[in-house]
Design a protein around this motif. Structure first.
Motif, PDB file in Angstrom:
ATOM      1  N   UNK A 196      55.935 115.513 154.852  1.00 52.98           N
ATOM      2  CA  UNK A 196      55.684 115.005 155.653  1.00 52.98           C
ATOM      3  C   UNK A 196      55.090 116.193 156.599  1.00 52.98           C
ATOM      4  N   UNK A 197      55.828 117.197 156.974  1.00 52.61           N
ATOM      5  CA  UNK A 197      55.263 118.032 157.523  1.00 52.61           C
ATOM      6  C   UNK A 197      54.126 118.895 157.881  1.00 52.61           C
ATOM      7  N   UNK A 198      53.451 118.802 156.492  1.00 53.94           N
ATOM      8  CA  UNK A 198      52.664 119.277 155.696  1.00 53.94           C
ATOM      9  C   UNK A 198      51.242 118.252 156.337  1.00 53.94           C
ATOM     10  N   UNK A 199      52.270 116.899 155.913  1.00 54.27           N
ATOM     11  CA  UNK A 199      50.878 115.703 156.287  1.00 54.27           C
ATOM     12  C   UNK A 199      50.452 115.720 157.578  1.00 54.27           C
ATOM     13  N   UNK A 200      51.338 116.021 158.563  1.00 55.03           N
ATOM     14  CA  UNK A 200      50.926 116.172 160.263  1.00 55.03           C
ATOM     15  C   UNK A 200      50.358 117.221 160.456  1.00 55.03           C
ATOM     16  N   UNK A 201      49.945 118.107 159.792  1.00 58.35           N
ATOM     17  CA  UNK A 201      48.989 120.355 160.122  1.00 58.35           C
ATOM     18  C   UNK A 201      47.163 119.551 160.365  1.00 58.35           C
ATOM     19  N   UNK A 202      47.004 120.528 160.788  1.00 59.58           N
ATOM     20  CA  UNK A 202      45.807 119.732 160.925  1.00 59.58           C
ATOM     21  C   UNK A 202      44.635 119.829 159.345  1.00 59.58           C
ATOM     22  N   UNK A 203      43.792 119.186 159.825  1.00 61.48           N
ATOM     23  CA  UNK A 203      43.116 119.029 158.269  1.00 61.48           C
ATOM     24  C   UNK A 203      42.131 120.013 157.917  1.00 61.48           C
ATOM     25  N   UNK A 204      41.040 119.872 157.038  1.00 66.93           N
ATOM     26  CA  UNK A 204      40.335 120.441 156.264  1.00 66.93           C
ATOM     27  C   UNK A 204      40.660 121.270 154.923  1.00 66.93           C
ATOM     28  N   UNK A 205      42.447 121.307 154.940  1.00 65.09           N
ATOM     29  CA  UNK A 205      42.495 122.010 153.966  1.00 65.09           C
ATOM     30  C   UNK A 205      43.354 120.464 152.789  1.00 65.09           C
ATOM     31  N   UNK A 206      43.457 120.944 151.641  1.00 70.55           N
ATOM     32  CA  UNK A 206      44.169 119.565 150.680  1.00 70.55           C
ATOM     33  C   UNK A 206      45.140 119.649 150.722  1.00 70.55           C
ATOM     34  N   UNK A 207      46.379 118.578 150.579  1.00 69.89           N
ATOM     35  CA  UNK A 207      47.931 119.040 150.700  1.00 69.89           C
ATOM     36  C   UNK A 207      47.965 119.504 149.297  1.00 69.89           C
ATOM     37  N   UNK A 208      48.496 120.264 149.191  1.00 72.79           N
ATOM     38  CA  UNK A 208      49.256 121.001 148.430  1.00 72.79           C
ATOM     39  C   UNK A 208      51.170 120.886 147.610  1.00 72.79           C
ATOM     40  N   UNK A 209      51.312 119.381 147.522  1.00 70.29           N
ATOM     41  CA  UNK A 209      52.986 119.816 147.426  1.00 70.29           C
ATOM     42  C   UNK A 209      53.118 120.903 146.274  1.00 70.29           C
ATOM     43  N   UNK A 210      52.472 121.535 144.942  1.00 72.34           N
ATOM     44  CA  UNK A 210      53.654 122.620 144.395  1.00 72.34           C
ATOM     45  C   UNK A 210      53.466 123.316 145.106  1.00 72.34           C
ATOM     46  N   UNK A 211      52.849 124.286 146.018  1.00 71.77           N
ATOM     47  CA  UNK A 211      53.170 125.082 147.090  1.00 71.77           C
ATOM     48  C   UNK A 211      54.147 125.342 147.088  1.00 71.77           C
ATOM     49  N   UNK A 212      54.364 123.255 148.788  1.00 71.93           N
ATOM     50  CA  UNK A 212      55.080 123.043 149.021  1.00 71.93           C
ATOM     51  C   UNK A 212      56.970 123.436 148.769  1.00 71.93           C
ATOM     52  N   UNK A 213      56.956 122.794 147.471  1.00 73.00           N
ATOM     53  CA  UNK A 213      58.108 123.184 146.757  1.00 73.00           C
ATOM     54  C   UNK A 213      58.606 124.151 146.795  1.00 73.00           C
ATOM     55  N   UNK A 214      57.418 125.351 146.398  1.00 76.56           N
ATOM     56  CA  UNK A 214      57.764 126.632 146.236  1.00 76.56           C
ATOM     57  C   UNK A 214      57.816 127.457 147.684  1.00 76.56           C
ATOM     58  N   UNK A 215      57.930 126.757 148.731  1.00 73.39           N
ATOM     59  CA  UNK A 215      58.258 127.777 149.730  1.00 73.39           C
ATOM     60  C   UNK A 215      59.163 127.002 150.434  1.00 73.39           C
ATOM     61  N   UNK A 216      59.177 125.891 150.157  1.00 74.12           N
ATOM     62  CA  UNK A 216      60.670 125.203 150.421  1.00 74.12           C
ATOM     63  C   UNK A 216      61.456 125.680 149.357  1.00 74.12           C
ATOM     64  N   UNK A 217      61.266 125.798 148.557  1.00 73.40           N
ATOM     65  CA  UNK A 217      63.293 127.471 147.636  1.00 73.40           C
ATOM     66  C   UNK A 217      62.747 128.104 148.189  1.00 73.40           C
ATOM     67  N   UNK A 218      62.027 128.417 148.296  1.00 68.71           N
ATOM     68  CA  UNK A 218      62.275 130.463 148.882  1.00 68.71           C
ATOM     69  C   UNK A 218      63.256 130.007 150.174  1.00 68.71           C
ATOM     70  N   UNK A 219      62.945 129.178 151.450  1.00 65.41           N
ATOM     71  CA  UNK A 219      63.612 129.026 152.611  1.00 65.41           C
ATOM     72  C   UNK A 219      64.814 128.842 152.306  1.00 65.41           C
ATOM     73  N   UNK A 220      64.833 127.695 150.997  1.00 57.37           N
ATOM     74  CA  UNK A 220      66.668 127.641 150.545  1.00 57.37           C
ATOM     75  C   UNK A 220      67.409 128.639 149.889  1.00 57.37           C
ATOM     76  N   UNK A 221      66.871 129.052 149.392  1.00 53.19           N
ATOM     77  CA  UNK A 221      67.096 130.638 148.782  1.00 53.19           C
ATOM     78  C   UNK A 221      67.215 131.931 149.884  1.00 53.19           C
ATOM     79  N   UNK A 222      66.393 131.780 151.341  1.00 51.14           N
ATOM     80  CA  UNK A 222      67.101 132.745 152.136  1.00 51.14           C
ATOM     81  C   UNK A 222      67.994 131.960 153.301  1.00 51.14           C
TER      82      UNK A 222
END
Length: 126
Positions: A12-38
């Motif tokens: 939801x937060x990523x969807x709120x970011x500025x436009x011109x970039x494609x929505x990338x749920x797989x990338x966000x999942x990677x980043x989410x997992x890394x943050x959780x691990x940290x």
């Protein structure tokens, strides 16, 4: 079934970011997992988490939580903006005093929590 509300919130937060970039749920999942691990949480199965993020994207779109971003706002056909329903879900998940209670109420509804009728009733009651 319960949802991974933290991952959902990330999308939801990523969807709120500025436009011109494609929505990338797989990338966000990677980043989410890394943050959780940290943060000291165990690393989830990445393939499963990426698939879950893609499923969430579909559910959020089909449930009217987000819509395709208009071109004049940087829309490219592959990115989104939140609807009022999406903003309400994000607010329910984000934090504050009611965060735990909101997530508990959503969890009680199981898979139906993100169907528009069920969610709208929950949001109106909370």
């Amino acid at each position: 079934m319960t949802y991974d509300w933290d991952l959902m919130l990330r999308l939801l937060r990523e969807a709120q970011k500025s436009g011109n970039e494609s929505f990338a749920p797989r990338q966000y999942a990677d980043e989410h997992a890394l943050a959780a691990e940290e943060a000291g949480q165990p690393m989830p199965n990445m393939d499963s988490l990426k698939a879950e993020a893609q499923n969430y994207e579909s559910m959020l779109f089909e449930g009217g939580f987000m819509v395709t971003r208009p071109e004049e706002q940087g829309g490219n056909g592959e990115n989104f903006v939140l609807t009022d329903r999406g903003v309400r879900l994000m607010e329910m998940l984000e934090g504050g005093a009611g965060r735990t209670e909101n997530r508990r109420r959503l969890d009680e509804k199981g898979e139906a929590a993100l169907t528009p009728e069920v969610f709208d009733d929950l949001a109106a009651a909370g």
